[in-house]
Design a protein around this motif. Structure first.
Motif, short mmCIF file in Angstrom:
data_model
loop_
_atom_site.label_atom_id
_atom_site.label_comp_id
_atom_site.label_asym_id
_atom_site.label_seq_id
_atom_site.Cartn_x
_atom_site.Cartn_y
_atom_site.Cartn_z
N ASN A 1 0.81 -1.23 0.00
CA ASN A 1 0.00 0.00 0.00
C ASN A 1 0.85 1.27 0.00
OD1 ASN A 1 1.00 0.07 2.60
ND2 ASN A 1 -1.01 0.32 3.60
N ARG A 2 2.08 1.12 -0.37
CA ARG A 2 3.02 2.24 -0.38
C ARG A 2 2.61 3.27 -1.44
NH1 ARG A 2 8.50 3.01 0.81
NH2 ARG A 2 9.60 4.37 -0.66
N PRO A 3 2.72 4.59 -1.11
CA PRO A 3 2.43 5.61 -2.13
C PRO A 3 3.30 5.43 -3.37
CG PRO A 3 2.57 6.61 0.04
CD PRO A 3 3.02 5.20 0.20
N ASP B 1 -3.27 5.42 1.61
CA ASP B 1 -2.77 6.57 0.85
C ASP B 1 -3.91 7.22 0.07
OD1 ASP B 1 -0.91 8.34 -0.27
OD2 ASP B 1 -0.74 7.08 -2.07
N ARG B 2 -4.02 8.54 0.23
CA ARG B 2 -5.02 9.29 -0.55
C ARG B 2 -4.38 10.04 -1.71
NH1 ARG B 2 -9.94 9.63 2.31
NH2 ARG B 2 -10.66 10.66 0.42
N GLY B 3 -3.08 9.73 -1.91
CA GLY B 3 -2.42 10.23 -3.10
C GLY B 3 -1.79 11.59 -2.95
N LYS B 4 -1.37 12.11 -4.09
CA LYS B 4 -0.62 13.35 -4.19
C LYS B 4 -1.51 14.56 -3.94
CE LYS B 4 -0.12 14.68 -8.30
NZ LYS B 4 0.20 14.80 -9.73
N LEU B 5 -1.00 15.52 -3.18
CA LEU B 5 -1.63 16.84 -3.08
C LEU B 5 -1.15 17.73 -4.21
CD1 LEU B 5 -1.37 17.60 0.75
CD2 LEU B 5 -3.41 16.95 -0.52
N GLY C 1 10.71 7.25 -5.62
CA GLY C 1 10.98 8.20 -4.56
C GLY C 1 10.96 7.57 -3.17
N GLY C 2 11.61 8.26 -2.25
CA GLY C 2 11.58 7.87 -0.85
C GLY C 2 10.51 8.66 -0.11
N SER D 1 6.35 13.66 2.30
CA SER D 1 7.07 14.06 1.09
C SER D 1 7.46 12.80 0.33
CB SER D 1 8.35 14.83 1.45
OG SER D 1 8.09 15.84 2.39
N MET D 2 7.50 12.91 -0.99
CA MET D 2 7.99 11.79 -1.80
C MET D 2 8.92 12.35 -2.86
SD MET D 2 5.85 8.55 -3.24
CE MET D 2 6.68 6.95 -3.21
N SER D 3 10.18 11.87 -2.83
CA SER D 3 11.17 12.49 -3.70
C SER D 3 12.33 11.54 -3.96
CB SER D 3 11.69 13.78 -3.06
OG SER D 3 12.64 14.42 -3.88
N VAL D 4 12.98 11.77 -5.07
CA VAL D 4 14.28 11.20 -5.37
C VAL D 4 15.30 12.28 -5.09
CG1 VAL D 4 15.77 10.25 -7.17
CG2 VAL D 4 13.34 9.67 -7.13
N TRP D 5 16.41 11.92 -4.46
CA TRP D 5 17.43 12.93 -4.12
C TRP D 5 17.84 13.71 -5.37
CZ3 TRP D 5 18.92 14.37 0.63
CH2 TRP D 5 20.04 15.23 0.73
N GLY D 6 17.70 15.01 -5.29
CA GLY D 6 18.04 15.87 -6.41
C GLY D 6 16.89 16.13 -7.35
N GLY D 7 15.76 15.42 -7.20
CA GLY D 7 14.61 15.62 -8.11
C GLY D 7 13.72 16.73 -7.63
#
Length: 503
Positions: free
Chosen positions: A257-259, A310-314, A265-266, A284-290
């Motif tokens: 059930n991970r976003p 997860d209700r997804g991206k804002l 991204g982490g 937050s969900m991101s790749v380092w430098g992204g």
């Protein structure tokens, strides 16, 4: 004949009751001094008194006033009057005498008056045994031997005494947590003031797990639940009853059930809240430098332990036009809900929907701080909104320069300023926590929580200098100065400190 004989006797050096005309100015030298009255008959050390009597003379060099064996300062001297200063004493009842040359007066009783001591405050109302604290007040005198201090029934070791301050060592704990402190001067007791023993201490770090960017909440079960950037995959959940002893409970998500809105991204810098009867976690969900593909999402759960849905991206950075859109921080104010976010590209604020699960339709973002900051947390207190933030590099081990800073505003939207009035839009800030010999890279704080005594506590992460393998969990009490600015100890992480107070 009588007057002639009297004159002859005086010329021959024979004293007839010391009334020769040449001795009148000397005050009847040769007669025994006599005290008829003392005004007042009871006085404090340093007070002036008037001794009334006879045969005192007026030669200071041969006159002494003594309270028992304590000589007093003579301010003025006439044959029948002496003004003197009450000397220090360790007694209540004293015997006052006047001596002229080698002739001593009658003994006159005198009573020392000692003011009732009064405690105004203690420098610490919660401390461990063996701690030195200060007692501020009046009427303490300046003699340690006159003073006794008790904490409940336990006598305390006195370090120093002055009229308005006593330094004392907190005596051993005797089984009762809160006791009454009493100062006695010459056995005259003061008012009573409460003091609580600190019977628990803690040592940083409070957890050796790598728990960057901590966020926590106290749930209905009375326990604290803490979440952090996923150095443990799928975001760790830690639990504690006292903010010191932490146990790993599980993770907020699973691989199932991970976003997924940033597939590689982490999950970074979560922010946990209780909104409308549900646990709402922004992440937050991101790749380092992204910095243009990262973004902020939201998940919900009925329990602090999950499972979180997860209700997804804002929003994404490129969608909301804020580079490096990470590090969310939620606050509810005057019935409205807001999200703050940003990382070294400006700190922004936007209004959220009533359920907190989406950005409110039709609203615009607002920049509230400059490009020096990330990881903000907004705290409302005493008419101010405090923006806690981090500056510097977070993640370079012993080379990390992270520091925790703060500014404040009387309005949620700003302007936020430092102690000197410099706007945070211009990257002004007041330092809160820097490095020391044990911890470096200290920053990204949690929400503030209060213990049973009303003390404020805050978490943040840092690298241990003796083992910099992860960003460990650090805890410190947050104090407030007379101008309502927060501070932490010496502006560095504590090593050992008094623990939070909980049942």
């Amino acid at each position: 004949m009588k007057s002639i004989g009297y004159t002859l006797l005086c010329l021959l050096g024979v004293s007839l009751l010391s009334h020769c005309s040449g001795d009148k100015g000397k005050g009847d030298v040769g007669l025994v001094p006599n005290i008829r009255n003392v005004n007042p008959r009871a006085a404090a050390v340093g007070d002036r008194i008037l001794i009334v009597g006879s045969n005192f003379g007026d030669e200071r060099g041969i006159v002494t006033v003594a309270f028992d064996n304590r000589e007093a300062e003579i301010l003025s001297l006439e044959n029948g009057k002496i003004q003197a200063v009450v000397p220090p004493s360790d007694v209540v009842s004293s015997s006052l005498t006047v001596t002229v040359a080698d002739r001593s007066s009658n003994v006159f009783p005198f009573t020392y008056v000692y003011p009732t001591p009064e405690i105004e405050s203690l420098s610490e109302i919660l401390a461990a045994e063996g701690t030195e604290i200060s007692i501020t007040g009046t009427g303490f005198g300046n003699r340690k031997e006159d003073v006794t201090i008790t904490f409940g029934e336990k006598p305390a070791n006195i370090v120093s005494v002055s009229e308005h301050s006593i330094k004392v060592i907190v005596p051993d704990f005797a089984g009762k947590r809160t006791v009454e402190v009493v100062v006695k001067v010459k056995q005259k007791p003061s008012n009573k003031i409460d003091f609580s023993y600190l019977v628990v201490s803690y040592r940083n770090p409070v957890s050796t797990w790598s728990l960057p960017d901590p966020t926590l909440i106290k749930a209905a079960d009375g326990r604290f639940y803490l979440y952090a950037t996923e150095d443990t995959r799928n975001m760790p959940i830690m639990t504690s009853q006292n903010l010191i002893d932490w146990t790993f409970h599980g993770t907020a998500f699973t691989d199932a059930n991970r976003p997924t809105f940033e597939p590689d991204g982490g999950l970074w810098a979560p922010d946990i809240n209780y909104i409308n009867g549900r646990y709402v976690m922004y992440y937050s969900m991101s790749v380092w430098g992204g910095e243009w593909t990262c973004g902020i999402g939201v998940a919900v759960a009925d329990s602090p332990t999950g499972p979180f849905t997860d209700r997804g991206k804002l929003f994404r950075s490129n969608e909301i036009n804020v580079q490096n859109s990470i590090d969310p921080a939620f606050i509810e104010d005057d019935g409205k809900k807001y999200l703050f976010w940003g990382s070294f590209r400006g700190i922004y604020k936007i209004e959220m929907s009533d359920d907190g699960l989406s950005v409110k339709t039709g609203v615009a973002k607002q920049q509230v701080a400059g490009t020096a900051f990330e990881g903000v947390y907004i705290h409302k207190r005493a008419g101010y909104y405090y923006m806690f933030a981090s500056i510097g590099s977070c993640c370079n081990g012993l080379n990390s320069t992270y520091q925790l800073v703060v500014g404040r505003s009387t309005n949620l939207s700003g302007p936020y300023v430092n102690k000197s009035g410099t706007n945070m839009m211009s990257n002004g800030y007041t330092l809160l926590v820097s490095k020391n010999a044990s911890f470096v890279g200290n920053g990204h704080c949690s929400q503030i929580v209060q213990d049973k005594e009303g003390n404020d506590w805050i978490f943040y992460h840092g690298f241990r200098t003796d083992n910099p393998t992860g960003r460990v969990l650090l805890l410190d009490q947050l104090h407030w100065d007379e101008y309502d600015w927060p501070y932490i100890g010496n502006s560095t992480p504590s090593i050992t400190a008094a623990a939070p107070v909980f049942d």
